[in-house]
Structure formats: C-alpha cells, structure tokens
Scaffold this motif. Structure first.
Motif, PDB file in Angstrom:
ATOM      1  N   VAL A  57       0.832  -1.207   0.000  1.00 52.30           N
ATOM      2  CA  VAL A  57       0.000   0.000   0.000  1.00 52.30           C
ATOM      3  C   VAL A  57       0.863   1.251   0.000  1.00 52.30           C
ATOM      4  O   VAL A  57       1.706   1.442   0.891  1.00 52.30           O
ATOM      5  N   THR A  58       0.654   2.122  -0.981  1.00 49.95           N
ATOM      6  CA  THR A  58       1.379   3.405  -1.067  1.00 49.95           C
ATOM      7  C   THR A  58       0.402   4.581  -1.187  1.00 49.95           C
ATOM      8  O   THR A  58       0.776   5.663  -1.634  1.00 49.95           O
ATOM      9  N   ALA A  59      -0.826   4.350  -0.781  1.00 50.63           N
ATOM     10  CA  ALA A  59      -1.869   5.359  -0.987  1.00 50.63           C
ATOM     11  C   ALA A  59      -1.647   6.633  -0.196  1.00 50.63           C
ATOM     12  O   ALA A  59      -2.258   7.667  -0.498  1.00 50.63           O
ATOM     13  N   GLU A  60      -0.778   6.601   0.810  1.00 43.74           N
ATOM     14  CA  GLU A  60      -0.527   7.836   1.568  1.00 43.74           C
ATOM     15  C   GLU A  60       0.053   8.937   0.692  1.00 43.74           C
ATOM     16  O   GLU A  60       0.003  10.121   1.055  1.00 43.74           O
ATOM     17  N   ARG A  61       0.593   8.573  -0.469  1.00 45.42           N
ATOM     18  CA  ARG A  61       1.096   9.592  -1.401  1.00 45.42           C
ATOM     19  C   ARG A  61      -0.012  10.539  -1.857  1.00 45.42           C
ATOM     20  O   ARG A  61       0.263  11.661  -2.307  1.00 45.42           O
ATOM     21  N   ILE A  62      -1.252  10.097  -1.738  1.00 46.09           N
ATOM     22  CA  ILE A  62      -2.377  10.943  -2.137  1.00 46.09           C
ATOM     23  C   ILE A  62      -2.366  12.261  -1.379  1.00 46.09           C
ATOM     24  O   ILE A  62      -2.696  13.318  -1.942  1.00 46.09           O
ATOM     25  N   PHE A  63      -1.976  12.249  -0.123  1.00 46.62           N
ATOM     26  CA  PHE A  63      -2.002  13.472   0.667  1.00 46.62           C
ATOM     27  C   PHE A  63      -0.975  14.478   0.151  1.00 46.62           C
ATOM     28  O   PHE A  63      -1.264  15.666   0.007  1.00 46.62           O
ATOM     29  N   GLU A  64       0.222  14.004  -0.113  1.00 45.81           N
ATOM     30  CA  GLU A  64       1.260  14.867  -0.691  1.00 45.81           C
ATOM     31  C   GLU A  64       0.808  15.407  -2.044  1.00 45.81           C
ATOM     32  O   GLU A  64       0.996  16.590  -2.350  1.00 45.81           O
ATOM     33  N   ASN A  65       0.209  14.547  -2.845  1.00 49.12           N
ATOM     34  CA  ASN A  65      -0.257  14.968  -4.162  1.00 49.12           C
ATOM     35  C   ASN A  65      -1.357  16.006  -4.059  1.00 49.12           C
ATOM     36  O   ASN A  65      -1.411  16.977  -4.838  1.00 49.12           O
ATOM     37  N   PHE A  66      -2.280  15.810  -3.110  1.00 49.89           N
ATOM     38  CA  PHE A  66      -3.385  16.774  -2.942  1.00 49.89           C
ATOM     39  C   PHE A  66      -2.844  18.143  -2.545  1.00 49.89           C
ATOM     40  O   PHE A  66      -3.308  19.173  -3.062  1.00 49.89           O
ATOM     41  N   VAL A  67      -1.884  18.176  -1.637  1.00 52.26           N
ATOM     42  CA  VAL A  67      -1.308  19.456  -1.234  1.00 52.26           C
ATOM     43  C   VAL A  67      -0.710  20.172  -2.449  1.00 52.26           C
ATOM     44  O   VAL A  67      -0.899  21.374  -2.644  1.00 52.26           O
ATOM     45  N   ALA A  68       0.025  19.424  -3.271  1.00 53.84           N
ATOM     46  CA  ALA A  68       0.631  20.018  -4.466  1.00 53.84           C
ATOM     47  C   ALA A  68      -0.446  20.534  -5.413  1.00 53.84           C
ATOM     48  O   ALA A  68      -0.309  21.636  -5.987  1.00 53.84           O
ATOM     49  N   LEU A  69      -1.520  19.767  -5.588  1.00 52.56           N
ATOM     50  CA  LEU A  69      -2.609  20.196  -6.458  1.00 52.56           C
ATOM     51  C   LEU A  69      -3.313  21.420  -5.891  1.00 52.56           C
ATOM     52  O   LEU A  69      -3.710  22.327  -6.641  1.00 52.56           O
ATOM     53  N   ALA A  70      -3.475  21.474  -4.571  1.00 52.11           N
ATOM     54  CA  ALA A  70      -4.125  22.624  -3.939  1.00 52.11           C
ATOM     55  C   ALA A  70      -3.301  23.878  -4.121  1.00 52.11           C
ATOM     56  O   ALA A  70      -3.827  24.960  -4.407  1.00 52.11           O
ATOM     57  N   VAL A  71      -1.983  23.750  -3.943  1.00 52.74           N
ATOM     58  CA  VAL A  71      -1.095  24.909  -4.141  1.00 52.74           C
ATOM     59  C   VAL A  71      -1.181  25.382  -5.586  1.00 52.74           C
ATOM     60  O   VAL A  71      -1.291  26.590  -5.865  1.00 52.74           O
ATOM     61  N   GLU A  72      -1.157  24.438  -6.521  1.00 49.41           N
ATOM     62  CA  GLU A  72      -1.253  24.795  -7.946  1.00 49.41           C
ATOM     63  C   GLU A  72      -2.563  25.496  -8.266  1.00 49.41           C
ATOM     64  O   GLU A  72      -2.605  26.453  -9.050  1.00 49.41           O
TER      65      GLU A  72
END
Length: 210
Positions: A192-207
């Motif tokens: 399971v590597t789904a925790e990467r979703i949180f990092e990705n969401f932050v990046a998308l939110a900043v963008e």
C-alpha cells in the motif's frame, strides 16, 4: 479538515487523517462547527459511520452537501475520503446506496490522474455504502471489482474524492481485525502506497490557488 464521525468510538480514521495534516485546522461539522471559507486554502472531508442518506437523523448532512456545492462554486481545493467521497457526489446529484461491508486490501484501477502519482493499486477498502451514480461533472478516476465508482474528480473544479482510506495503515491492523472481518490476503500493507495521495493533494491545492 472537516471531521464527520458521529461515533466517538470510531474517531480513529479522523485522527489518522488529522495526523497527515498536523497544521490544518480541525472543524467538527457534526458538533455544529463550520469552515471559515474566506480563510480556507483547501478542505478535507473525512469518513463517517453515518450514511449520507441519513439526513433525517443527522440534519448536518444536508448542510454539508450545500457546503460542498459552495466549495465547488468557489473552486476551493477539496479532498473527500470515504463518506467525504460519497457526500461530494450526492451534493452534486449523485446516488449512494448501502451495498454491504467490504473490509479488505483490494486492488483498484487508478486513472492517470495527478492525485495518484506514485500510488500503487492496492488500497484499504472499509465501507458498507457506495456511490452508484456519480454526481454532475464528476468523472470516475478509480474503480474496483466491488465498487465501480471508487474515486472521482470534478471536471472543472479542484475536487477529488476516493472511496478507499489512504490514511489507514498497518498500525490500525489490530483494530480492523477486532471490529471487522478484515482480510489482507493476497495483499499486504507493504503493497500500500496510498498515503502519497495526501502529498499529491497538497501540491494540487497549491497549484490551484496560485
């Protein structure tokens, strides 16, 4: 972070999400707290043991659906998890139904979406309700054998949702085994590597906000 849990004994998933965003302000929607949207850079909607169709018993559910529509209108970056996935879709005209509990590590089909960068297909499924008709302008970005609408994204607004639980890890195994008929085989939490979703969401939110 919007906490939606109605059962004090089931707060573990909200706590796990909060731990992923230690600087985020927590808002207990069930208790009547509300998000000051003028100050919000992004919003996370947690899971809940309540059903989105239980608005007669839980009047705050209808309020949260209206809240989701305002988030979309204002284009405030939003991530919905489990119940958050469901209410984001019903807020936009989708349908959620009780389908029976799936408590297992499952293999999902993930779309080529930036929310899933670095995320493998094995995820934690822990839900008894499912989106059976997605909301308006919501496209399916994840699916599984037991849940066709396993993740969605809005076509124009910065809104992403997942039915699965990226916040739940092997640290919760004992609780999962005790309270659910938990199944891991043929997978492992090591998959399971789904925790990467949180990092990705932050990046998308900043963008989305710059």
């Amino acid at each position: 972070m919007v906490r939606n849990e109605v059962d004090p004994d089931s707060e573990y998933h909200c706590d796990a999400l909060a731990a992923r965003f230690p600087t985020a302000e927590e808002v207990d929607f069930v208790a009547g707290e509300r998000v000051p949207l003028d100050d919000a850079d992004g919003v996370i909607l947690t899971g809940s043991t309540a059903g989105v169709y239980e608005s007669d018993a839980h009047p705050w559910i209808a309020e949260q659906e209206a809240f989701v529509r305002e988030l979309v209108e204002r284009e405030i970056p939003t991530l919905g998890v489990c119940f958050g996935h469901q209410i984001a879709n019903t807020a936009l005209g989708g349908v959620v139904e009780k389908v029976g509990t799936t408590a297992a590590l499952v293999e999902a089909t993930l779309a080529d979406n930036p929310l899933f960068d670095g995320v493998g297909p094995v995820v934690v499924s822990l839900h008894g309700d499912a989106v059976t008709e997605r909301g308006r302008d919501m496209e399916i970005i994840a699916s599984a054998d037991h849940a066709r609408v396993f993740g969605t994204a809005h076509e124009t607004a910065p809104l992403w949702t997942v039915q699965f639980h990226p916040e739940i890890t092997a640290a919760h195994r004992d609780q999962l085994v005790e309270h659910f008929e938990w199944q891991e085989e043929p997978f492992s939490f090591e998959d399971v590597t789904a925790e990467r979703i949180f990092e990705n969401f932050v990046a998308l939110a900043v963008e989305a906000t710059t």
